[in-house]
Design an enzyme around this catalytic site. Sequence first.
Site, PDB file in Angstrom:
ATOM      1  N   CYS A 185       3.171  -2.886   4.012  1.00  0.00           N
ATOM      2  CA  CYS A 185       2.347  -1.728   4.351  1.00  0.00           C
ATOM      3  C   CYS A 185       3.166  -0.922   5.349  1.00  0.00           C
ATOM      4  O   CYS A 185       4.366  -1.168   5.503  1.00  0.00           O
ATOM      5  CB  CYS A 185       0.971  -2.143   4.868  1.00  0.00           C
ATOM      6  SG  CYS A 185       0.953  -3.215   6.307  1.00  0.00           S
TER       7      CYS A 185
ATOM      8  N   ARG B 140      10.591 -32.351  12.250  1.00  0.00           N
ATOM      9  CA  ARG B 140       9.572 -32.097  13.274  1.00  0.00           C
ATOM     10  C   ARG B 140       8.680 -30.904  12.914  1.00  0.00           C
ATOM     11  O   ARG B 140       7.532 -30.832  13.369  1.00  0.00           O
ATOM     12  CB  ARG B 140      10.227 -31.871  14.637  1.00  0.00           C
ATOM     13  CG  ARG B 140      11.022 -30.605  14.751  1.00  0.00           C
ATOM     14  CD  ARG B 140      11.889 -30.559  15.992  1.00  0.00           C
ATOM     15  NE  ARG B 140      12.951 -29.581  15.838  1.00  0.00           N
ATOM     16  CZ  ARG B 140      12.893 -28.336  16.298  1.00  0.00           C
ATOM     17  NH1 ARG B 140      11.845 -27.929  16.960  1.00  0.00           N
ATOM     18  NH2 ARG B 140      13.897 -27.503  16.110  1.00  0.00           N
ATOM     19  N   HIS B 141       9.167 -30.015  12.070  1.00  0.00           N
ATOM     20  CA  HIS B 141       8.343 -28.852  11.704  1.00  0.00           C
ATOM     21  C   HIS B 141       7.157 -29.247  10.827  1.00  0.00           C
ATOM     22  O   HIS B 141       6.151 -28.548  10.786  1.00  0.00           O
ATOM     23  CB  HIS B 141       9.206 -27.791  11.024  1.00  0.00           C
ATOM     24  CG  HIS B 141      10.363 -27.376  11.877  1.00  0.00           C
ATOM     25  ND1 HIS B 141      10.199 -26.779  13.106  1.00  0.00           N
ATOM     26  CD2 HIS B 141      11.700 -27.539  11.711  1.00  0.00           C
ATOM     27  CE1 HIS B 141      11.374 -26.566  13.655  1.00  0.00           C
ATOM     28  NE2 HIS B 141      12.304 -27.021  12.824  1.00  0.00           N
TER      29      HIS B 141
ATOM     30  N   THR C  95       3.303  -0.921   8.584  1.00  0.00           N
ATOM     31  CA  THR C  95       3.841  -1.769   9.658  1.00  0.00           C
ATOM     32  C   THR C  95       4.049  -3.214   9.245  1.00  0.00           C
ATOM     33  O   THR C  95       4.707  -3.975   9.959  1.00  0.00           O
ATOM     34  CB  THR C  95       2.852  -1.793  10.840  1.00  0.00           C
ATOM     35  OG1 THR C  95       1.602  -2.313  10.352  1.00  0.00           O
ATOM     36  CG2 THR C  95       2.653  -0.393  11.419  1.00  0.00           C
ATOM     37  N   GLY C  96       3.431  -3.654   8.175  1.00  0.00           N
ATOM     38  CA  GLY C  96       3.415  -5.065   7.775  1.00  0.00           C
ATOM     39  C   GLY C  96       2.304  -5.837   8.463  1.00  0.00           C
ATOM     40  O   GLY C  96       2.002  -6.971   8.080  1.00  0.00           O
TER      41      GLY C  96
ATOM     42  N   HIS D  30      11.752 -22.971   9.694  1.00  0.00           N
ATOM     43  CA  HIS D  30      10.778 -23.652  10.565  1.00  0.00           C
ATOM     44  C   HIS D  30       9.334 -23.600  10.068  1.00  0.00           C
ATOM     45  O   HIS D  30       8.580 -24.540  10.272  1.00  0.00           O
ATOM     46  CB  HIS D  30      10.821 -23.061  11.977  1.00  0.00           C
ATOM     47  CG  HIS D  30      12.059 -23.438  12.741  1.00  0.00           C
ATOM     48  ND1 HIS D  30      12.198 -23.230  14.093  1.00  0.00           N
ATOM     49  CD2 HIS D  30      13.217 -24.012  12.338  1.00  0.00           C
ATOM     50  CE1 HIS D  30      13.396 -23.660  14.502  1.00  0.00           C
ATOM     51  NE2 HIS D  30      14.041 -24.122  13.441  1.00  0.00           N
ATOM     52  N   ASN D  31       8.935 -22.488   9.466  1.00  0.00           N
ATOM     53  CA  ASN D  31       7.519 -22.333   9.055  1.00  0.00           C
ATOM     54  C   ASN D  31       7.307 -22.537   7.556  1.00  0.00           C
ATOM     55  O   ASN D  31       6.165 -22.516   7.102  1.00  0.00           O
ATOM     56  CB  ASN D  31       6.981 -20.944   9.408  1.00  0.00           C
ATOM     57  CG  ASN D  31       7.301 -20.491  10.809  1.00  0.00           C
ATOM     58  OD1 ASN D  31       7.855 -19.410  11.026  1.00  0.00           O
ATOM     59  ND2 ASN D  31       6.967 -21.312  11.793  1.00  0.00           N
TER      60      ASN D  31
ATOM     61  N   GLY E  36      -1.155  -5.211   8.917  1.00  0.00           N
ATOM     62  CA  GLY E  36      -2.399  -5.407   8.165  1.00  0.00           C
ATOM     63  C   GLY E  36      -2.213  -6.409   7.042  1.00  0.00           C
ATOM     64  O   GLY E  36      -3.057  -7.293   6.825  1.00  0.00           O
TER      65      GLY E  36
ATOM     66  N   ARG F 115       7.534   1.472   6.977  1.00  0.00           N
ATOM     67  CA  ARG F 115       7.915   2.609   7.814  1.00  0.00           C
ATOM     68  C   ARG F 115       8.580   2.147   9.109  1.00  0.00           C
ATOM     69  O   ARG F 115       8.720   2.916  10.053  1.00  0.00           O
ATOM     70  CB  ARG F 115       6.688   3.481   8.108  1.00  0.00           C
ATOM     71  CG  ARG F 115       6.181   4.143   6.825  1.00  0.00           C
ATOM     72  CD  ARG F 115       4.925   4.976   7.015  1.00  0.00           C
ATOM     73  NE  ARG F 115       4.544   5.563   5.728  1.00  0.00           N
ATOM     74  CZ  ARG F 115       3.338   6.033   5.449  1.00  0.00           C
ATOM     75  NH1 ARG F 115       2.391   6.004   6.376  1.00  0.00           N
ATOM     76  NH2 ARG F 115       3.083   6.546   4.261  1.00  0.00           N
TER      77      ARG F 115
ATOM     78  N   ASP G  30       0.867  -1.178   0.000  1.00  0.00           N
ATOM     79  CA  ASP G  30       0.000   0.000   0.000  1.00  0.00           C
ATOM     80  C   ASP G  30       0.905   1.230   0.000  1.00  0.00           C
ATOM     81  O   ASP G  30       2.136   1.120  -0.169  1.00  0.00           O
ATOM     82  CB  ASP G  30      -1.014  -0.033   1.161  1.00  0.00           C
ATOM     83  CG  ASP G  30      -0.381   0.269   2.522  1.00  0.00           C
ATOM     84  OD1 ASP G  30       0.857   0.404   2.614  1.00  0.00           O
ATOM     85  OD2 ASP G  30      -1.149   0.368   3.509  1.00  0.00           O
ATOM     86  N   HIS G  31       0.315   2.393   0.225  1.00  0.00           N
ATOM     87  CA  HIS G  31       1.087   3.647   0.191  1.00  0.00           C
ATOM     88  C   HIS G  31       2.218   3.652   1.213  1.00  0.00           C
ATOM     89  O   HIS G  31       3.282   4.206   0.963  1.00  0.00           O
ATOM     90  CB  HIS G  31       0.144   4.829   0.434  1.00  0.00           C
ATOM     91  CG  HIS G  31      -0.762   4.632   1.616  1.00  0.00           C
ATOM     92  ND1 HIS G  31      -1.847   3.776   1.579  1.00  0.00           N
ATOM     93  CD2 HIS G  31      -0.730   5.134   2.877  1.00  0.00           C
ATOM     94  CE1 HIS G  31      -2.456   3.778   2.759  1.00  0.00           C
ATOM     95  NE2 HIS G  31      -1.785   4.589   3.567  1.00  0.00           N
TER      96      HIS G  31
HETATM   97  C1  RB5 Z   1      -2.199   2.721   6.417  1.00  0.00           C
HETATM   98  O1  RB5 Z   1      -2.294   3.962   6.974  1.00  0.00           O
HETATM   99  C2  RB5 Z   1      -1.739   1.694   7.421  1.00  0.00           C
HETATM  100  O2  RB5 Z   1      -2.800   1.384   8.257  1.00  0.00           O
HETATM  101  C3  RB5 Z   1      -1.225   0.469   6.706  1.00  0.00           C
HETATM  102  O3  RB5 Z   1      -0.144   0.849   5.906  1.00  0.00           O
HETATM  103  C4  RB5 Z   1      -0.755  -0.678   7.536  1.00  0.00           C
HETATM  104  O4  RB5 Z   1       0.338  -0.346   8.335  1.00  0.00           O
HETATM  105  C5  RB5 Z   1      -1.760  -1.459   8.263  1.00  0.00           C
HETATM  106  O5  RB5 Z   1      -1.469  -2.416   8.990  1.00  0.00           O
END
Ligand code: RB5
Length: 169
Positions: A68, A135-136, A70-71, A101-102, A73, A112, A11-12
Amino acid sequence: MEKAKIYLGCDHGGYVLKTQLVDFLTGQGYAVEDFGCHSEDIVRYPHYAARVAKAVRSQPGARGILLCSTGIGMSIIANKYRGIRAALCSTSYQARMTASHNNSNVLCLGGRCIGIFEAQDMLHAWLTTPYEGGRHDISLGLIESAENVNFSGKDWEGEENDKNSPGLV
Ligand code: RB5
């Protein structure tokens, strides 16, 4: 290790890091396909996760990278797709461990939260570390059982006692 086909989406909030990673992966000789988004204009991340999840699932050995802000979502929505094991990582140790492992097939990153050099190290670790199996496989089999039950509209219950690894943590 054969180089996997890699599908990317963002995303952005993940756009800038994604463009840097596309360049990095291409330079490393990986075949990549970028499903967008293609600017920092605000978009909704689940649409891009859906494209990547379906592409990864349709091709054995393919991998996905979702970014995204934070990764988080991206990892939530990607793991709602059958057969997707999406791992949200912020260190190369996590990236290496989730490969071994996964057997994760999607890596989620926070655009960000981490810089390009750490992200490059993480991708290198994730793409070159083989799955250990052994085992995994037991845990991955249980995840598949949970997926089958949950996708049929019921809830997988797990078991009260873990018969596979008594006394182990
Ligand atoms: C978008 O603002 C933000 O919510 C998205 O990039 C993401 O971090 C969601 O988990």
